[in-house]
Design a protein around this motif. Sequence first.
Motif, PDB file in Angstrom:
ATOM      1  N   SER A   1       0.906  -1.049  -0.095  1.00 46.04           N
ATOM      2  CA  SER A   1      -0.091   0.009   0.011  1.00 46.04           C
ATOM      3  C   SER A   1       0.978   1.179   0.114  1.00 46.04           C
ATOM      4  O   SER A   1       1.478   1.497   0.833  1.00 46.04           O
ATOM      5  N   ALA A   2       0.831   1.790  -1.116  1.00 44.52           N
ATOM      6  CA  ALA A   2       1.662   3.044  -1.096  1.00 44.52           C
ATOM      7  C   ALA A   2       1.412   4.282  -0.120  1.00 44.52           C
ATOM      8  O   ALA A   2       2.163   4.815   0.594  1.00 44.52           O
ATOM      9  N   THR A   3       0.004   4.261   0.043  1.00 42.03           N
ATOM     10  CA  THR A   3      -0.646   5.350   1.048  1.00 42.03           C
ATOM     11  C   THR A   3       0.129   5.017   2.483  1.00 42.03           C
ATOM     12  O   THR A   3       0.541   5.787   3.113  1.00 42.03           O
ATOM     13  N   ALA A   4      -0.010   3.762   2.784  1.00 41.04           N
ATOM     14  CA  ALA A   4       0.423   3.417   4.219  1.00 41.04           C
ATOM     15  C   ALA A   4       1.971   3.567   4.253  1.00 41.04           C
ATOM     16  O   ALA A   4       2.266   3.963   5.323  1.00 41.04           O
ATOM     17  N   ALA A   5       2.624   3.176   3.144  1.00 40.98           N
ATOM     18  CA  ALA A   5       3.903   3.384   3.151  1.00 40.98           C
ATOM     19  C   ALA A   5       4.304   4.918   3.301  1.00 40.98           C
ATOM     20  O   ALA A   5       5.359   5.166   4.009  1.00 40.98           O
ATOM     21  N   ARG A   6       3.731   5.848   2.599  1.00 40.76           N
ATOM     22  CA  ARG A   6       3.958   7.249   2.834  1.00 40.76           C
ATOM     23  C   ARG A   6       3.853   7.491   4.420  1.00 40.76           C
ATOM     24  O   ARG A   6       4.481   8.341   4.858  1.00 40.76           O
TER      25      ARG A   6
ATOM     26  N   ALA B   1       4.184   5.790   6.778  1.00 37.65           N
ATOM     27  CA  ALA B   1       5.075   5.349   7.658  1.00 37.65           C
ATOM     28  C   ALA B   1       6.505   5.886   7.571  1.00 37.65           C
ATOM     29  O   ALA B   1       7.410   5.631   7.958  1.00 37.65           O
ATOM     30  N   GLY B   2       6.420   6.966   6.738  1.00 34.35           N
ATOM     31  CA  GLY B   2       7.755   7.738   6.472  1.00 34.35           C
ATOM     32  C   GLY B   2       8.700   7.302   5.312  1.00 34.35           C
ATOM     33  O   GLY B   2       9.813   7.673   5.418  1.00 34.35           O
ATOM     34  N   ILE B   3       8.323   6.286   4.513  1.00 39.45           N
ATOM     35  CA  ILE B   3       8.906   5.646   3.462  1.00 39.45           C
ATOM     36  C   ILE B   3       8.927   6.753   2.417  1.00 39.45           C
ATOM     37  O   ILE B   3       7.994   7.019   1.945  1.00 39.45           O
ATOM     38  N   ASN B   4      10.172   6.931   1.948  1.00 43.32           N
ATOM     39  CA  ASN B   4      10.413   7.658   0.619  1.00 43.32           C
ATOM     40  C   ASN B   4      10.072   7.041  -0.670  1.00 43.32           C
ATOM     41  O   ASN B   4      11.021   6.162  -1.006  1.00 43.32           O
ATOM     42  N   ILE B   5       8.855   6.900  -1.082  1.00 44.57           N
ATOM     43  CA  ILE B   5       8.614   5.979  -2.110  1.00 44.57           C
ATOM     44  C   ILE B   5       9.473   6.192  -3.464  1.00 44.57           C
ATOM     45  O   ILE B   5       9.777   5.136  -3.746  1.00 44.57           O
ATOM     46  N   PRO B   6       9.685   7.589  -3.877  1.00 42.81           N
ATOM     47  CA  PRO B   6      10.457   7.413  -5.429  1.00 42.81           C
ATOM     48  C   PRO B   6      11.886   6.472  -5.003  1.00 42.81           C
ATOM     49  O   PRO B   6      12.190   5.919  -5.799  1.00 42.81           O
ATOM     50  N   VAL B   7      12.398   6.934  -3.836  1.00 44.23           N
ATOM     51  CA  VAL B   7      13.730   6.125  -3.601  1.00 44.23           C
ATOM     52  C   VAL B   7      13.455   4.593  -3.548  1.00 44.23           C
ATOM     53  O   VAL B   7      14.341   4.315  -4.087  1.00 44.23           O
ATOM     54  N   VAL B   8      12.665   4.073  -3.019  1.00 45.90           N
ATOM     55  CA  VAL B   8      12.215   2.670  -2.924  1.00 45.90           C
ATOM     56  C   VAL B   8      11.962   2.184  -4.317  1.00 45.90           C
ATOM     57  O   VAL B   8      12.713   1.229  -4.735  1.00 45.90           O
TER      58      VAL B   8
END
Lengths: 351, 314
Positions: A230-235, A237-244
């Motif tokens: 879930s991209a929303t949940a990851a965001r 949680a403070g995960i930098n989505i583009p970097v991942v």
Amino acid sequence: MIQLRLETRQHTPAWLRLALPLFAILATLVVCGGLVTLAGASVLEAYSKLLLSAVSSKFNFVETLVKAAPIAFTGLAVAVAFRAKFWNIGAEGQLLAGAMAAAFIGGRGALPGWSLVPLMLFSGMAAGAAWALIPAWLKTRYKVDDVVTTLLLNFIMFYLMMALVDGPWKDPLSGYPDSPDIRMDAEFPILLGGTRLHLGVVLAFVAAPLIWFLMRRTTAGFNIRAVGESATAARYAGINIPVVIVGTAALSGALAGLAGVGEVGGIHFQVMAGLSPGYGYTGIVIATLALLNPLGVLPAAFFFAVIITGAEAMSRATGVPVFLADVFQGVALISMLIAILFTQYRVRLRR
Amino acid sequence: MSEILGEILQVGFFAAILRIATPLILATIGEMFSERGGVLNLGIEGIMLLGSMTGFTAAYYSGSLWLGILAAMAVGALMALLMGLLTVTLGLSQHVSGIGTTLLCTGLAFFFYRLIFGQPSLPPNVEGFQVAPIPLLAEIPLIGPLLFNQFTLVYLALLLVPAAAFLLNHTSWGLSLRAVGENPRAADGAGVSVAKMRYQGLMLSGMLMGAAGAYLSMAQFNAFTFGVISGRGWVCIALVVFGQWSPWKCLAGALLFGFVDALQLRLQASGVIEIPYQFFLMLPFVLTIVAMALVSRSAIPPAALLVPFRKEER
């Protein structure tokens, strides 16, 4: 009246994860059996060739392992990318990028002999990763759909390779459009005399558990899976989505690149048009059958290596077109997709 | 430079653009219908290939090119039905289902071609479609030879665009299709069957993709080869994005691609620029990616694209 009803499962039992791929393969064998009959051959005879020639002798068995290596790497590449929902359909192009880098480095006369194999591995991974970074960059920066770009980049890389081996990089000693052979020192060590069991095969077997560890036991792996779940949940949680996404793409591309390095260093010693008969696409089938589990990629890759080598023997013996192997891959992918439904739902009969 | 311009500024060159763009127009409009209903049909590349093979084979044995086109459309619809089963009825990943459909169709096309024709030293061919000049109109200077001296399928592809725009924007069927692609929950509430509309959009797309493939083997090359599609289907997926899911803009995209492709063919043949011909083959793909990067930020896909709809879930 009895009704079939789908109910959501809370969790998937472990035996099901093993049973589903077997069920998908069984369904595929049934469907393809129809085509064998249509081709006027006996299903029993054709299937004994298709499934058993790979294990009929020690030599054939080793050859099947050799065939499994590139598709294990592309399978791993796809499994990693799909976990993050980065739809990398471009393993084919990344494989070619890796192969070209390896063939280029392997042919350099100025480099010391001992450095060639490690440099080929490194440059092949870098080239595959670089080629995968283009769609990742376009996706994160410009919101360009990754499916389309990875697919189109396959064609661009193929034409680029052909332009080079038909032009400035053409082997002057050969009448065909292919690159000069790599140096003797650059050829991968052979592990079993009289066979083609080369270093790349071992690397594939080592890579799978390593990638499994990375995905299951490290923060990087957790982030990759979180973005895919879930991209929303990851965001949040403070995960930098583009970097991942960019990191996942690089890892995926590097793995696909290794598939190409192995084919150059261990099998062909050069690049040419027929280097990859769709290994990148086979990787998608393998990763799906493995339920995106890196450890499951190994048996799935071996099975499809059996089918690919067996199809040749079947065709010679029974006249059934060798392309049954291609149909097999398509049907297996679709069957497995349907089978995966049972990990999420259970069928209940209701009166 | 003037040599290049000389190559370009000929009626024959513009006529070639239309001929090259025709299969792209057919398949792109098809894909647009499917996506407006909410389903990304990635089976396109394989369906075009299978359509190309089926159409060629049917025409080869029946002697009727139009029967070939019909056979290609039928097999395209059949494969779209499979896509519908996977993505609409079962709600599976549209990405992976589409790749699976393409792999299956590709395998089937190769398998049956080899089974039917074996491995002849000379590939079998058909007497392909001939140009069908439209009386009087074909006599108009410049425009006549360009627009009215083409294959019948070229006229049909050009007529398809306004027809698609009308169907989509001015009929209740089009309204329903757009509704299930934008807000299936609301459409369902208003009594529109989401599944039925999505199946219809998919099958329309499959028929047009089949016809597009058949055009290549019966009007453009007059033979079937394994590389007959070589990425054209994937380009059409990009053209739908470039065309922002609108028929007229899709036409513009297909014509632009036709222009680039016709240009590279001319430059290749003229030998004005001495670079390997593979760079010319690569050019349309590079430009497609660049074009996508330029428009993707402003392109808004149908809201429910890629999202399966399950009536019982809220």
